[in-house]
Design a protein around this motif. Structure first.
Motif, PDB file in Angstrom:
ATOM      1  N   VAL A   2     -29.088 -13.520 -19.983  1.00  0.00           N
ATOM      2  CA  VAL A   2     -28.298 -14.507 -19.218  1.00  0.00           C
ATOM      3  C   VAL A   2     -27.087 -14.924 -20.044  1.00  0.00           C
ATOM      4  O   VAL A   2     -25.965 -15.016 -19.535  1.00  0.00           O
ATOM      5  CB  VAL A   2     -29.157 -15.732 -18.825  1.00  0.00           C
ATOM      6  N   LYS A   3     -27.297 -15.146 -21.327  1.00  0.00           N
ATOM      7  CA  LYS A   3     -26.191 -15.537 -22.209  1.00  0.00           C
ATOM      8  C   LYS A   3     -25.144 -14.416 -22.275  1.00  0.00           C
ATOM      9  O   LYS A   3     -23.944 -14.662 -22.224  1.00  0.00           O
ATOM     10  CB  LYS A   3     -26.757 -15.838 -23.605  1.00  0.00           C
ATOM     11  N   GLN A   4     -25.631 -13.185 -22.399  1.00  0.00           N
ATOM     12  CA  GLN A   4     -24.734 -12.026 -22.508  1.00  0.00           C
ATOM     13  C   GLN A   4     -23.882 -11.858 -21.242  1.00  0.00           C
ATOM     14  O   GLN A   4     -22.656 -11.770 -21.309  1.00  0.00           O
ATOM     15  CB  GLN A   4     -25.585 -10.768 -22.751  1.00  0.00           C
ATOM     16  N   TYR A   5     -24.536 -11.828 -20.083  1.00  0.00           N
ATOM     17  CA  TYR A   5     -23.801 -11.607 -18.833  1.00  0.00           C
ATOM     18  C   TYR A   5     -23.085 -12.872 -18.352  1.00  0.00           C
ATOM     19  O   TYR A   5     -22.127 -12.789 -17.595  1.00  0.00           O
ATOM     20  CB  TYR A   5     -24.728 -11.060 -17.743  1.00  0.00           C
ATOM     21  N   GLY A   6     -23.554 -14.010 -18.818  1.00  0.00           N
ATOM     22  CA  GLY A   6     -22.910 -15.272 -18.448  1.00  0.00           C
ATOM     23  C   GLY A   6     -21.558 -15.447 -19.114  1.00  0.00           C
ATOM     24  O   GLY A   6     -20.716 -16.222 -18.649  1.00  0.00           O
ATOM     25  N   GLN A   7     -21.330 -14.717 -20.210  1.00  0.00           N
ATOM     26  CA  GLN A   7     -20.052 -14.817 -20.913  1.00  0.00           C
ATOM     27  C   GLN A   7     -18.890 -14.557 -19.949  1.00  0.00           C
ATOM     28  O   GLN A   7     -17.941 -15.320 -19.876  1.00  0.00           O
ATOM     29  CB  GLN A   7     -20.033 -13.815 -22.089  1.00  0.00           C
ATOM     30  N   GLN A   8     -19.016 -13.461 -19.182  1.00  0.00           N
ATOM     31  CA  GLN A   8     -17.920 -13.134 -18.267  1.00  0.00           C
ATOM     32  C   GLN A   8     -17.998 -13.921 -16.961  1.00  0.00           C
ATOM     33  O   GLN A   8     -17.011 -14.492 -16.510  1.00  0.00           O
ATOM     34  CB  GLN A   8     -17.925 -11.626 -17.959  1.00  0.00           C
ATOM     35  N   SER A   9     -19.210 -13.956 -16.349  1.00  0.00           N
ATOM     36  CA  SER A   9     -19.270 -14.578 -15.013  1.00  0.00           C
ATOM     37  C   SER A   9     -19.275 -16.100 -15.050  1.00  0.00           C
ATOM     38  O   SER A   9     -19.008 -16.732 -14.042  1.00  0.00           O
ATOM     39  CB  SER A   9     -20.449 -14.050 -14.193  1.00  0.00           C
ATOM     40  N   VAL A  10     -19.545 -16.699 -16.214  1.00  0.00           N
ATOM     41  CA  VAL A  10     -19.565 -18.171 -16.283  1.00  0.00           C
ATOM     42  C   VAL A  10     -18.522 -18.684 -17.283  1.00  0.00           C
ATOM     43  O   VAL A  10     -17.570 -19.362 -16.903  1.00  0.00           O
ATOM     44  CB  VAL A  10     -20.973 -18.696 -16.682  1.00  0.00           C
ATOM     45  N   VAL A  11     -18.680 -18.334 -18.565  1.00  0.00           N
ATOM     46  CA  VAL A  11     -17.839 -18.905 -19.618  1.00  0.00           C
ATOM     47  C   VAL A  11     -16.355 -18.575 -19.411  1.00  0.00           C
ATOM     48  O   VAL A  11     -15.489 -19.433 -19.539  1.00  0.00           O
ATOM     49  CB  VAL A  11     -18.316 -18.435 -21.024  1.00  0.00           C
ATOM     50  N   GLU A  12     -16.076 -17.304 -19.087  1.00  0.00           N
ATOM     51  CA  GLU A  12     -14.669 -16.893 -18.916  1.00  0.00           C
ATOM     52  C   GLU A  12     -14.179 -17.071 -17.483  1.00  0.00           C
ATOM     53  O   GLU A  12     -13.072 -16.668 -17.152  1.00  0.00           O
ATOM     54  CB  GLU A  12     -14.501 -15.426 -19.348  1.00  0.00           C
ATOM     55  N   ASN A  13     -15.001 -17.668 -16.643  1.00  0.00           N
ATOM     56  CA  ASN A  13     -14.638 -17.860 -15.237  1.00  0.00           C
ATOM     57  C   ASN A  13     -13.882 -19.183 -15.086  1.00  0.00           C
ATOM     58  O   ASN A  13     -14.451 -20.254 -15.295  1.00  0.00           O
ATOM     59  CB  ASN A  13     -15.915 -17.873 -14.383  1.00  0.00           C
TER      60      ASN A  13
END
Length: 200
Positions: free
Chosen positions: A9-20
């Motif tokens: 979740v942390k790995q894929y959340g980087q693009q879809s959440v953090v960088e969103n």
């Protein structure tokens, strides 16, 4: 296995959440914690509701039907996406289009990676194991009295010769009972607290 899900979740959340840019930065950790909670409780609800076969079919069929299309067609994954999107709208006031976008990216990517890495024999994927996942859903290291789910997965995916005489009905019943008992013991919010602690 919970650690592996949280890390994905942390790995894929980087693009879809953090960088969103549509997700306010102060909500980044909450959104990822909510996604991890949705995935783990989705699996747990499925196991405690007698849906072990749905979980197994995701892992046995998931590798072949890869790409987001195959995973997105799985009812369990669709349910998780819908659940996460509605939680992001109700808890964090995200706009529905953004919430849907985040859920539709994050959940299938995490599940897809989880399925592929669990089916993989690569040394770096050794922490991904179906026995570990089902064990974490039922509260024990070993799921149905030590049944080897990873071995079953390897048989189905052709990596190991098949074994006859498996009473899948009995195994499902055992996993269902264990998952229900484990779920009741967690009603105090232990899992949710653990997940939110990870994303602090």
């Amino acid at each position: 296995m919970l650690d592996q899900i949280l890390n994905l979740v942390k790995q894929y959340g980087q693009q879809s959440v953090v960088e969103n840019p549509d997700v306010p930065n102060e909500y980044n950790n909450q959104v990822m914690a909510e996604a991890a909670n949705t995935i783990t409780s989705g699996f747990q609800n499925m196991a405690s509701g007698g849906g072990l076969q749905n979980i197994l079919s995701l892992f046995t069929g998931g590798g072949q039907q890869q790409g987001s299309g195959g995973i997105l067609n799985n009812p369990m994954v669709s349910m998780m996406i819908g659940h996460l999107a509605s939680r992001l709208v109700s808890k964090m006031n995200l706009n529905p289009a953004t919430a849907n976008n985040v859920a539709s990216n994050l959940i299938p990517n995490v599940i897809s990676s989880l399925v592929n890495r669990t089916a993989s024999n690569a040394p770096e994927d050794s922490g991904f194991n179906l026995n570990g996942l089902i064990g974490s859903l039922t509260g024990g290291g070993a799921a149905a009295d030590g049944f080897d789910f990873q071995g079953l997965l390897n048989q189905v995916s052709g990596q190991q010769p098949g074994g006859a005489g498996i009473d899948i009905g009995q195994i499902i019943s055992q996993v269902t009972q264990n998952a229900q008992a484990h779920q009741q013991s967690q009603q105090s919010g232990g899992l949710a607290n653990l997940i939110s602690g990870f994303f602090k």
